[in-house]
Motif scaffolding. Structure first.
Motif, PDB file in Angstrom:
ATOM      1  N   UNK A 142       0.827  -1.207   0.000  1.00  0.00           N
ATOM      2  CA  UNK A 142       0.000   0.000   0.000  1.00  0.00           C
ATOM      3  C   UNK A 142       0.862   1.258   0.000  1.00  0.00           C
ATOM      4  N   UNK A 143       1.948   1.249   0.771  1.00  0.00           N
ATOM      5  CA  UNK A 143       2.815   2.416   0.816  1.00  0.00           C
ATOM      6  C   UNK A 143       3.416   2.739  -0.535  1.00  0.00           C
ATOM      7  N   UNK A 144       3.889   1.721  -1.243  1.00  0.00           N
ATOM      8  CA  UNK A 144       4.478   1.940  -2.567  1.00  0.00           C
ATOM      9  C   UNK A 144       3.433   2.441  -3.548  1.00  0.00           C
ATOM     10  N   UNK A 145       2.216   1.895  -3.481  1.00  0.00           N
ATOM     11  CA  UNK A 145       1.157   2.339  -4.379  1.00  0.00           C
ATOM     12  C   UNK A 145       0.814   3.798  -4.143  1.00  0.00           C
ATOM     13  N   UNK A 146       0.682   4.175  -2.870  1.00  0.00           N
ATOM     14  CA  UNK A 146       0.411   5.577  -2.538  1.00  0.00           C
ATOM     15  C   UNK A 146       1.542   6.455  -3.048  1.00  0.00           C
ATOM     16  N   UNK A 147       2.784   6.016  -2.817  1.00  0.00           N
ATOM     17  CA  UNK A 147       3.938   6.812  -3.216  1.00  0.00           C
ATOM     18  C   UNK A 147       3.997   7.047  -4.714  1.00  0.00           C
ATOM     19  N   UNK A 148       3.752   6.009  -5.497  1.00  0.00           N
ATOM     20  CA  UNK A 148       3.873   6.133  -6.956  1.00  0.00           C
ATOM     21  C   UNK A 148       2.781   7.015  -7.531  1.00  0.00           C
ATOM     22  N   UNK A 149       1.518   6.698  -7.226  1.00  0.00           N
ATOM     23  CA  UNK A 149       0.419   7.403  -7.869  1.00  0.00           C
ATOM     24  C   UNK A 149       0.208   8.806  -7.296  1.00  0.00           C
ATOM     25  N   UNK A 150       0.227   8.922  -5.987  1.00  0.00           N
ATOM     26  CA  UNK A 150       0.052  10.245  -5.394  1.00  0.00           C
ATOM     27  C   UNK A 150       1.290  11.105  -5.627  1.00  0.00           C
ATOM     28  N   UNK A 151       2.472  10.457  -5.628  1.00  0.00           N
ATOM     29  CA  UNK A 151       3.699  11.184  -5.926  1.00  0.00           C
ATOM     30  C   UNK A 151       3.670  11.778  -7.317  1.00  0.00           C
ATOM     31  N   UNK A 152       3.175  11.021  -8.303  1.00  0.00           N
ATOM     32  CA  UNK A 152       3.054  11.539  -9.667  1.00  0.00           C
ATOM     33  C   UNK A 152       2.139  12.750  -9.704  1.00  0.00           C
ATOM     34  N   UNK A 153       1.043  12.695  -8.947  1.00  0.00           N
ATOM     35  CA  UNK A 153       0.117  13.812  -8.880  1.00  0.00           C
ATOM     36  C   UNK A 153       0.802  15.059  -8.321  1.00  0.00           C
ATOM     37  N   UNK A 154       1.613  14.886  -7.281  1.00  0.00           N
ATOM     38  CA  UNK A 154       2.288  16.028  -6.656  1.00  0.00           C
ATOM     39  C   UNK A 154       3.385  16.577  -7.560  1.00  0.00           C
ATOM     40  N   UNK A 155       4.140  15.702  -8.237  1.00  0.00           N
ATOM     41  CA  UNK A 155       5.159  16.181  -9.167  1.00  0.00           C
ATOM     42  C   UNK A 155       4.514  16.993 -10.293  1.00  0.00           C
ATOM     43  N   UNK A 156       3.367  16.535 -10.786  1.00  0.00           N
ATOM     44  CA  UNK A 156       2.646  17.297 -11.789  1.00  0.00           C
ATOM     45  C   UNK A 156       2.233  18.651 -11.255  1.00  0.00           C
ATOM     46  N   UNK A 157       1.787  18.692  -9.988  1.00  0.00           N
ATOM     47  CA  UNK A 157       1.397  19.951  -9.372  1.00  0.00           C
ATOM     48  C   UNK A 157       2.587  20.905  -9.279  1.00  0.00           C
ATOM     49  N   UNK A 158       3.761  20.373  -8.917  1.00  0.00           N
ATOM     50  CA  UNK A 158       4.958  21.212  -8.811  1.00  0.00           C
ATOM     51  C   UNK A 158       5.300  21.848 -10.152  1.00  0.00           C
ATOM     52  N   UNK A 159       5.271  21.051 -11.211  1.00  0.00           N
ATOM     53  CA  UNK A 159       5.578  21.592 -12.535  1.00  0.00           C
ATOM     54  C   UNK A 159       4.500  22.583 -12.975  1.00  0.00           C
ATOM     55  N   UNK A 160       3.247  22.290 -12.649  1.00  0.00           N
ATOM     56  CA  UNK A 160       2.165  23.198 -12.992  1.00  0.00           C
ATOM     57  C   UNK A 160       2.331  24.556 -12.338  1.00  0.00           C
ATOM     58  N   UNK A 161       2.725  24.567 -11.056  1.00  0.00           N
ATOM     59  CA  UNK A 161       2.941  25.830 -10.353  1.00  0.00           C
ATOM     60  C   UNK A 161       4.049  26.640 -11.012  1.00  0.00           C
ATOM     61  N   UNK A 162       5.157  25.977 -11.326  1.00  0.00           N
ATOM     62  CA  UNK A 162       6.313  26.681 -11.891  1.00  0.00           C
ATOM     63  C   UNK A 162       6.005  27.229 -13.285  1.00  0.00           C
ATOM     64  N   UNK A 163       5.454  26.396 -14.152  1.00  0.00           N
ATOM     65  CA  UNK A 163       5.188  26.837 -15.521  1.00  0.00           C
ATOM     66  C   UNK A 163       4.092  27.898 -15.581  1.00  0.00           C
ATOM     67  N   UNK A 164       3.106  27.777 -14.713  1.00  0.00           N
ATOM     68  CA  UNK A 164       2.042  28.781 -14.717  1.00  0.00           C
ATOM     69  C   UNK A 164       2.588  30.140 -14.312  1.00  0.00           C
ATOM     70  N   UNK A 165       3.390  30.156 -13.242  1.00  0.00           N
ATOM     71  CA  UNK A 165       3.922  31.421 -12.750  1.00  0.00           C
ATOM     72  C   UNK A 165       4.879  32.107 -13.700  1.00  0.00           C
ATOM     73  N   UNK A 166       5.619  31.325 -14.487  1.00  0.00           N
ATOM     74  CA  UNK A 166       6.666  31.911 -15.319  1.00  0.00           C
ATOM     75  C   UNK A 166       6.336  31.927 -16.813  1.00  0.00           C
ATOM     76  N   UNK A 167       5.457  31.032 -17.280  1.00  0.00           N
ATOM     77  CA  UNK A 167       5.257  30.889 -18.726  1.00  0.00           C
ATOM     78  C   UNK A 167       3.795  31.056 -19.127  1.00  0.00           C
ATOM     79  N   UNK A 168       2.923  30.226 -18.576  1.00  0.00           N
ATOM     80  CA  UNK A 168       1.557  30.144 -19.087  1.00  0.00           C
ATOM     81  C   UNK A 168       0.779  31.438 -18.934  1.00  0.00           C
TER      82      UNK A 168
END
Length: 300
Positions: A142-168
């Protein structure tokens, strides 16, 4: 098949969420004219919606499984797209209403802004428990599943914040960013909804989970865990607000401080999800000790 494409889909979902958040903050800054207040309003509203949405999503998850849960998840993403696309316009309308109010009130600003932001963030929060249930491989992992899928969601959020603030925002404007985020929600929602209609790649629903009441945890322990989580969340976001005020005095332009800080926080959180998920599975028999060590390190 869905397990393979789920990681990039959750990445896109997180990406869209932070496009909304950064764009909302920028709109509120224009309307309120105070960066620090707009950040506090957006972060507080965002987290209230996510928290209550997650609670509702957990209730739904207990009653749906397999294809039905996949379709429901797709429907939530589609509804987020429809409502989220209009939030920028709605926030501007709220700003116009408040501009005509003789007595300015921070409480009124916060209440009306929360009303606009609450529904889409509530829907975003609903997806978290559904994601964790749909793609857990087994309780032992369960820990690995949470880490992979929720981690992907958070990494996407991090990139979204950066690109929105500087580019989009520079390329498409605030309203355009809202439409981009809604388009990503629309794409993710359609994939999940259509897959849930056509695929049999899901286990049968375990209806016994609803029919039988789950065992109640020890009340004292449950209260202690809840209080600890509340305190940890309070301190973490207070720290973020303090750092925002500090960095706003030293970094230029000031409008980029919020997305930079969000990106840094979310990158760290995403990495911790992946690493921490693995460690939770490995240290399941000593989880209490591991948690205490984590909290002590966080205090330092």
């Amino acid at each position: 098949m869905l397990r393979i494409i789920a990681v990039p889909l959750f990445f896109l979902s997180g990406f869209s969420s932070l496009i909304y958040q950064v764009a909302w903050q920028r709109v509120l800054t224009q309307e309120i004219a105070v960066d620090a207040v707009s950040v506090a309003i957006v972060v507080a509203s965002f987290l209230v919606g996510l928290g209550l949405g997650a609670r509702a999503g957990g209730w739904v998850t207990l009653r749906l499984d397999g294809q039905a849960l996949c379709r429901f998840y797709g429907g939530v993403e589609l509804l987020t797209a429809v409502i989220g696309a209009g939030t920028i316009t709605a926030l501007r309308a709220v700003g116009q209403v408040l501009a005509n109010v003789e007595t300015q009130s921070l409480a009124l600003d916060t209440t009306l802004s929360l009303g606009v932001i609450f529904v889409p963030t509530f829907l975003m929060g609903m997806t978290t428990p559904m994601v964790l249930h749909m793609f857990r491989r087994s309780l032992a992992e369960l820990g690995a599943s949470v880490g992979i899928y929720y981690g992907a969601n958070i990494f996407g959020a991090a990139l979204g914040a950066l690109l929105t603030g500087f580019v989009l925002i520079e390329l498409f404007g605030l309203s355009g960013c809202g439409y981009i985020a809604a388009g990503l929600n629309l794409f993710v929602g359609l994939v999940f909804y259509l897959y849930g209609r056509r695929s049999a790649d899901f286990p049968d629903a375990d209806v016994s989970r609803v029919a039988e009441s789950p065992p109640r945890p020890d009340r004292t322990r449950a209260v202690l865990i809840a209080v600890t989580c509340i305190a940890f969340g309070f301190v973490t976001l207070s720290f973020e607000m303090i750092l925002f005020r500090l960095y706003s005095h030293y970094l230029f332009p000031e409008a980029t401080v919020f997305p930079m800080m969000l990106c840094a926080f979310l990158m760290a959180m995403g990495t911790a999800q992946v690493v921490g998920g693995r460690l939770v599975d490995l240290l399941s028999s000593r989880l209490a000790v591991f948690a205490q060590v984590v909290f002590l390190v966080a205090i330092v």
